[in-house]
Design a protein around this motif. Structure first.
Motif, short mmCIF file in Angstrom:
data_model
loop_
_atom_site.label_atom_id
_atom_site.label_comp_id
_atom_site.label_asym_id
_atom_site.label_seq_id
_atom_site.Cartn_x
_atom_site.Cartn_y
_atom_site.Cartn_z
N SER A 20 10.22 3.28 2.24
CA SER A 20 9.34 2.23 2.76
C SER A 20 10.16 1.04 3.22
CB SER A 20 8.31 1.80 1.71
OG SER A 20 8.94 1.16 0.63
N ALA A 21 9.49 0.15 3.96
CA ALA A 21 10.11 -1.08 4.45
C ALA A 21 9.04 -2.16 4.55
CB ALA A 21 10.75 -0.84 5.81
N VAL A 22 9.47 -3.40 4.41
CA VAL A 22 8.58 -4.56 4.52
C VAL A 22 9.11 -5.46 5.62
CG1 VAL A 22 7.83 -6.66 3.34
CG2 VAL A 22 7.89 -4.53 2.11
N LYS A 23 8.19 -5.98 6.43
CA LYS A 23 8.56 -6.90 7.50
C LYS A 23 7.47 -7.96 7.61
CE LYS A 23 9.04 -6.85 12.51
NZ LYS A 23 8.94 -5.98 13.69
N ILE A 24 7.88 -9.21 7.78
CA ILE A 24 6.93 -10.30 8.00
C ILE A 24 6.93 -10.61 9.49
CG2 ILE A 24 6.33 -12.69 7.46
CD1 ILE A 24 6.23 -10.87 5.02
N SER A 25 5.75 -10.60 10.09
CA SER A 25 5.63 -10.85 11.52
C SER A 25 4.30 -11.53 11.80
CB SER A 25 5.72 -9.53 12.29
OG SER A 25 5.52 -9.74 13.65
N ASN A 26 4.32 -12.64 12.52
CA ASN A 26 3.09 -13.36 12.87
C ASN A 26 2.22 -13.66 11.65
OD1 ASN A 26 3.78 -13.25 15.62
ND2 ASN A 26 2.88 -11.21 15.80
N ASP A 27 2.84 -14.14 10.57
CA ASP A 27 2.13 -14.47 9.33
C ASP A 27 1.42 -13.28 8.70
OD1 ASP A 27 2.81 -17.01 8.72
OD2 ASP A 27 1.05 -17.94 9.61
N GLN A 28 1.88 -12.06 8.99
CA GLN A 28 1.31 -10.87 8.39
C GLN A 28 2.41 -10.08 7.71
OE1 GLN A 28 -0.64 -8.64 11.43
NE2 GLN A 28 -2.30 -10.10 11.65
N LEU A 29 2.07 -9.47 6.60
CA LEU A 29 2.98 -8.58 5.92
C LEU A 29 2.76 -7.18 6.47
CD1 LEU A 29 4.90 -7.86 3.50
CD2 LEU A 29 2.80 -7.33 2.26
N ASN A 30 3.81 -6.57 6.97
CA ASN A 30 3.74 -5.20 7.47
C ASN A 30 4.54 -4.31 6.52
OD1 ASN A 30 2.33 -5.61 10.11
ND2 ASN A 30 4.07 -6.98 10.40
N PHE A 31 3.85 -3.40 5.89
CA PHE A 31 4.47 -2.46 4.96
C PHE A 31 4.34 -1.08 5.56
CE2 PHE A 31 3.95 0.56 1.43
CZ PHE A 31 5.16 0.37 0.78
N LYS A 32 5.45 -0.40 5.72
CA LYS A 32 5.45 0.93 6.30
C LYS A 32 6.16 1.86 5.34
CE LYS A 32 6.66 3.38 10.51
NZ LYS A 32 7.18 3.24 11.87
N GLY A 33 5.54 3.00 5.06
CA GLY A 33 6.17 3.90 4.11
C GLY A 33 5.81 5.35 4.33
N ASN A 34 6.65 6.20 3.80
CA ASN A 34 6.41 7.63 3.78
C ASN A 34 6.49 8.07 2.32
OD1 ASN A 34 6.26 8.34 6.66
ND2 ASN A 34 8.34 7.53 6.68
N ILE A 35 5.36 8.54 1.81
CA ILE A 35 5.30 8.96 0.42
C ILE A 35 5.53 10.46 0.33
CG2 ILE A 35 3.83 9.12 -1.62
CD1 ILE A 35 2.51 6.53 -0.69
N SER A 36 6.46 10.84 -0.53
CA SER A 36 6.77 12.25 -0.75
C SER A 36 6.54 12.58 -2.21
CB SER A 36 8.24 12.52 -0.40
OG SER A 36 8.62 13.81 -0.81
N PHE A 37 5.97 13.75 -2.45
CA PHE A 37 5.76 14.20 -3.82
C PHE A 37 6.88 15.11 -4.30
CE2 PHE A 37 1.62 12.84 -2.36
CZ PHE A 37 1.23 12.03 -3.40
N ASP A 38 7.92 15.25 -3.47
CA ASP A 38 9.09 16.03 -3.88
C ASP A 38 9.76 15.37 -5.08
OD1 ASP A 38 8.57 17.66 -1.75
OD2 ASP A 38 10.16 16.84 -0.47
#
Length: 116
Positions: A20-38
């Protein structure tokens, strides 16, 4: 600036391979992730430790999300913790608010409301 110093904590702390990664842009928190059950994994999180934000004037969080068409339908659990612990069973623990929602595979913007 407010909302700074976010960090990610993923299941790799216990052998998983989610990212996952976190980015702040235009006063918004953007969290992007790929969840794996491996490797018995299955979580990705964003945490902020140094900004004690007073949310008492708010009733909840509004979460917007998208997925890929290939994503599986999953139940997602969101948790928000208070910064200062409260007395409870077993001593002092942070009080938390938790809500679950189902992620449906779609590239269209979806919205989830988490009350607290």
């Amino acid at each position: 600036p407010p909302w700074r110093n976010w960090r990610v904590v993923n299941d790799n702390v216990m052998g998983g391979v989610s990212t996952s990664a976190v980015k702040i842009s235009n006063d918004q928190l953007n969290f992007k992730g790929n969840i794996s059950f491996d490797n018995n994994g299955g979580f990705a999180s964003a945490r902020m430790d140094d900004d004690a934000r007073d949310l008492s004037d708010y009733q909840g969080l509004l979460v917007h999300y998208t997925t890929t068409q290939a994503a599986d339908v999953k139940a997602i659990n969101m948790q928000v913790y208070e910064r200062f612990p409260q007395i409870g069973f077993g001593g002092f623990r942070p009080r938390s608010f938790s809500a679950a929602f189902v992620v449906v595979p779609t590239t269209e913007l979806q919205t989830f409301y988490m009350p607290f």
